[in-house]
Design a protein around this motif. Structure first.
Motif, mmCIF file in Angstrom:
data_model
loop_
_atom_site.group_PDB
_atom_site.id
_atom_site.type_symbol
_atom_site.label_atom_id
_atom_site.label_comp_id
_atom_site.label_asym_id
_atom_site.label_seq_id
_atom_site.Cartn_x
_atom_site.Cartn_y
_atom_site.Cartn_z
ATOM 1 N N ALA A 88 -1.810 -3.622 0.718
ATOM 2 C CA ALA A 88 -0.302 -3.578 0.657
ATOM 3 C C ALA A 88 0.320 -4.707 0.033
ATOM 4 O O ALA A 88 1.334 -4.497 -0.993
ATOM 5 C CB ALA A 88 -0.006 -2.963 2.048
ATOM 6 N N GLU A 89 0.094 -5.784 0.525
ATOM 7 C CA GLU A 89 0.624 -7.202 -0.046
ATOM 8 C C GLU A 89 0.286 -7.427 -1.482
ATOM 9 O O GLU A 89 1.159 -7.657 -2.441
ATOM 10 C CB GLU A 89 0.168 -8.395 0.813
ATOM 11 C CG GLU A 89 0.825 -9.707 0.372
ATOM 12 C CD GLU A 89 0.364 -10.715 1.150
ATOM 13 O OE1 GLU A 89 -0.459 -10.595 2.222
ATOM 14 O OE2 GLU A 89 0.644 -11.971 1.110
ATOM 15 N N GLU A 90 -0.790 -6.968 -1.955
ATOM 16 C CA GLU A 90 -1.284 -7.053 -3.453
ATOM 17 C C GLU A 90 -0.480 -6.289 -4.236
ATOM 18 O O GLU A 90 -0.170 -6.284 -5.451
ATOM 19 C CB GLU A 90 -2.824 -7.134 -3.611
ATOM 20 C CG GLU A 90 -3.346 -8.344 -2.849
ATOM 21 C CD GLU A 90 -5.106 -8.034 -2.984
ATOM 22 O OE1 GLU A 90 -5.429 -6.909 -3.048
ATOM 23 O OE2 GLU A 90 -5.871 -9.073 -2.900
ATOM 24 N N ALA A 91 -0.329 -4.917 -3.825
ATOM 25 C CA ALA A 91 0.523 -3.832 -4.502
ATOM 26 C C ALA A 91 1.908 -4.274 -4.779
ATOM 27 O O ALA A 91 2.433 -3.997 -5.840
ATOM 28 C CB ALA A 91 0.331 -2.566 -3.429
ATOM 29 N N THR A 92 2.533 -5.046 -3.657
ATOM 30 C CA THR A 92 3.905 -5.417 -3.945
ATOM 31 C C THR A 92 3.879 -6.689 -5.239
ATOM 32 O O THR A 92 4.757 -6.874 -5.932
ATOM 33 C CB THR A 92 4.380 -6.098 -2.516
ATOM 34 O OG1 THR A 92 4.251 -5.165 -1.652
ATOM 35 C CG2 THR A 92 5.840 -6.626 -2.704
ATOM 36 N N ASP A 93 2.739 -7.489 -5.090
ATOM 37 C CA ASP A 93 2.900 -8.454 -5.990
ATOM 38 C C ASP A 93 2.671 -7.715 -7.501
ATOM 39 O O ASP A 93 3.096 -8.124 -8.403
ATOM 40 C CB ASP A 93 1.647 -9.562 -5.680
ATOM 41 C CG ASP A 93 1.966 -10.524 -4.554
ATOM 42 O OD1 ASP A 93 2.886 -10.338 -4.184
ATOM 43 O OD2 ASP A 93 0.958 -10.914 -4.010
ATOM 44 N N LEU A 94 1.683 -6.997 -7.500
ATOM 45 C CA LEU A 94 1.466 -6.215 -8.889
ATOM 46 C C LEU A 94 2.520 -5.533 -9.462
ATOM 47 O O LEU A 94 2.736 -5.632 -10.598
ATOM 48 C CB LEU A 94 0.392 -5.191 -8.616
ATOM 49 C CG LEU A 94 -0.069 -4.119 -9.763
ATOM 50 C CD1 LEU A 94 -0.294 -5.035 -11.025
ATOM 51 C CD2 LEU A 94 -1.026 -3.183 -9.420
ATOM 52 N N ARG A 123 -8.392 -4.718 -9.150
ATOM 53 C CA ARG A 123 -8.572 -4.143 -8.082
ATOM 54 C C ARG A 123 -7.937 -3.070 -7.852
ATOM 55 O O ARG A 123 -8.581 -2.170 -6.734
ATOM 56 C CB ARG A 123 -7.796 -5.294 -6.962
ATOM 57 C CG ARG A 123 -8.838 -6.699 -7.028
ATOM 58 C CD ARG A 123 -8.274 -7.850 -6.018
ATOM 59 N NE ARG A 123 -7.776 -7.324 -4.605
ATOM 60 C CZ ARG A 123 -8.765 -7.029 -3.744
ATOM 61 N NH1 ARG A 123 -10.021 -7.781 -4.012
ATOM 62 N NH2 ARG A 123 -8.774 -6.797 -2.499
ATOM 63 N N GLU A 124 -6.732 -2.611 -8.246
ATOM 64 C CA GLU A 124 -5.991 -1.460 -8.272
ATOM 65 C C GLU A 124 -7.152 -0.253 -8.648
ATOM 66 O O GLU A 124 -7.283 0.764 -8.080
ATOM 67 C CB GLU A 124 -4.780 -1.499 -8.763
ATOM 68 C CG GLU A 124 -4.070 -0.007 -8.843
ATOM 69 C CD GLU A 124 -2.918 -0.054 -9.563
ATOM 70 O OE1 GLU A 124 -2.864 -0.449 -10.854
ATOM 71 O OE2 GLU A 124 -1.987 0.282 -8.949
ATOM 72 N N MET A 125 -7.709 -0.585 -9.751
ATOM 73 C CA MET A 125 -8.564 0.445 -10.495
ATOM 74 C C MET A 125 -9.767 0.712 -9.364
ATOM 75 O O MET A 125 -10.339 1.666 -9.347
ATOM 76 C CB MET A 125 -9.194 0.084 -11.659
ATOM 77 C CG MET A 125 -8.043 0.043 -12.868
ATOM 78 S SD MET A 125 -8.516 -0.542 -14.561
ATOM 79 C CE MET A 125 -6.981 -0.750 -15.327
ATOM 80 N N ALA A 126 -10.449 -0.326 -8.674
ATOM 81 C CA ALA A 126 -11.590 -0.423 -7.828
ATOM 82 C C ALA A 126 -11.240 0.320 -6.528
ATOM 83 O O ALA A 126 -12.029 0.616 -5.761
ATOM 84 C CB ALA A 126 -12.246 -1.568 -7.785
ATOM 85 N N GLY A 127 -9.797 0.605 -6.250
ATOM 86 C CA GLY A 127 -9.379 0.927 -4.995
ATOM 87 C C GLY A 127 -9.427 0.046 -3.925
ATOM 88 O O GLY A 127 -9.450 0.349 -2.829
ATOM 89 N N THR A 128 -9.417 -1.383 -4.254
ATOM 90 C CA THR A 128 -9.356 -2.099 -3.365
ATOM 91 C C THR A 128 -8.282 -3.118 -2.861
ATOM 92 O O THR A 128 -8.177 -3.972 -2.459
ATOM 93 C CB THR A 128 -10.659 -3.236 -3.482
ATOM 94 O OG1 THR A 128 -10.336 -3.995 -4.782
ATOM 95 C CG2 THR A 128 -11.947 -2.240 -3.415
#
Length: 349
Positions: free
Chosen positions: A20-26, A12-17
């Motif tokens: 903010a919550e998922e970025a923290t989990d990543l 999802r990060e590579m696709a740009g989708t």
């Protein structure tokens, strides 16, 4: 499974989708699986902006480029980065390839679902045939002889309902303010919310027309989208299909549009919509055009041996009569005669 979640978030990060919550989990997962951060860095060097569409060949070349990068790196560099990665490269390169393919494939799947047209249905009537169909939204269409209607098997939930007509049809449209109804023909588009109207647009005829029984419609010319004609109940417009080219200029002359009232030919029978009641009706119509109607209605072939007869005008209403009875009735005006040759073709002279 945290690893599965990690790879899904990287995709999802590579696709740009990524949210903010998922970025923290990543970030938390990358701390837990530091080797995955290496894959993330390698792909970040070659990943294109989100929304770019790749072909299968481009995906293959991109993966090959990553493999080449790893092969060209000096052994000391590879060993300095992390000693255990040499043995883990096949595993992680496979994971990285999966992430890339899943992301690109997911984009194809999503964009395909967004852009792919809805499955289409087609209703066709031959000469002598008339039929009707109930559209997916509950609207009903009567299709006259020698006609073709293309429509989606299911109308989209929040988009205009659109059909394409070649020939003649009578529409009774179910009202839906959020989804206007549109009929496309070779000469014009009809825009409507809820009403009943007739459209005649046979490809072999030199004009097309729309007749409004009730409600309201707007007619937009195909070659002049800024020209919109509104119809009121009991009105019709006739539009030439092939505009005349002006002799003095190499441009197309303005399209002449005729607007007129619907006039009953007999009692309450309107010629433009009589066919829906299985009646053949015409009022003050040239014999040339009457012949076209007869050919479609009865599935016969009619020709002229005297072209001067083409411009004769006739009115009439027929329901159960045969083609011979119709011609005999018209012949009583003493303006023409007719006969049928050995091949069955009818000739007017």
């Amino acid at each position: 499974m945290n690893q599965e979640k990690l790879y899904a978030l990287l995709a999802r990060e590579m696709a740009g989708t990524l949210t903010a919550e998922e970025a923290t989990d990543l970030q938390q997962l990358l701390q837990q699986y530091p080797d995955a951060g290496y894959i993330r860095e390698v792909f970040a060097q070659n990943w294109a902006p989100a929304g770019k569409q790749y072909t299968g060949l481009q995906v293959q070349l991109l993966l090959e480029k990553h493999r080449q990068r790893m092969q060209e790196m000096p052994d000391t560099v590879r060993e300095t980065i992390v000693p255990v990665r040499r043995s883990m490269w096949k595993l992680y390169s496979g994971i990285a390839a999966s992430i890339l393919l899943l992301t690109v494939g997911g984009y194809w799947f999503y964009s395909g679902r967004q852009q792919a047209p809805a499955p289409q249905a087609q209703l066709v009537t031959e000469k002598r045939m008339r039929t009707q169909v109930l559209l997916p939204d509950g609207s009903r269409v009567w299709l006259n002889a020698g006609s073709k209607l293309d429509y989606p098997k299911q109308f989209a939930a929040h988009a205009a309902r659109e059909v394409t007509l070649e020939g003649e049809a009578f529409f009774v449209i179910k009202a839906d303010a959020e989804r206007p109804f549109r009929v496309h023909t070779q000469a014009f588009h009809v825009r409507v919310l809820g009403t009943s109207f007739n459209v005649r647009a046979y490809p072999q005829e030199d004009s097309a027309e729309t007749s409004l029984v009730q409600g309201a419609v707007e007619v937009v010319l195909n070659n002049a989208e800024n020209q919109v004609i509104s119809l009121k109940p009991n009105e019709k417009i006739t539009i030439p299909v092939h505009p005349v080219v002006a002799e003095s200029h190499a441009t197309t002359a303005p399209v002449v549009i005729y607007k007129s009232k619907l006039i009953p030919v007999q009692d309450s029978i309107i010629p433009e919509t009589a066919w829906v009641q299985n009646k053949l009706a015409f009022k003050h119509l040239e014999l040339e055009k009457v012949v076209v109607m007869l050919e479609q209605w009865y599935g016969v072939e009619i020709g002229f041996k005297d072209d001067s007869k083409r411009d004769l005008y006739f009115s009439g209403v027929f329901e159960t009569e045969s083609i011979e009875q119709v011609l005999d009735a018209l012949e009583t005006t003493m303006s023409f005669t007719w006969h049928k040759d050995a091949a069955g073709k009818i000739w007017i002279k």
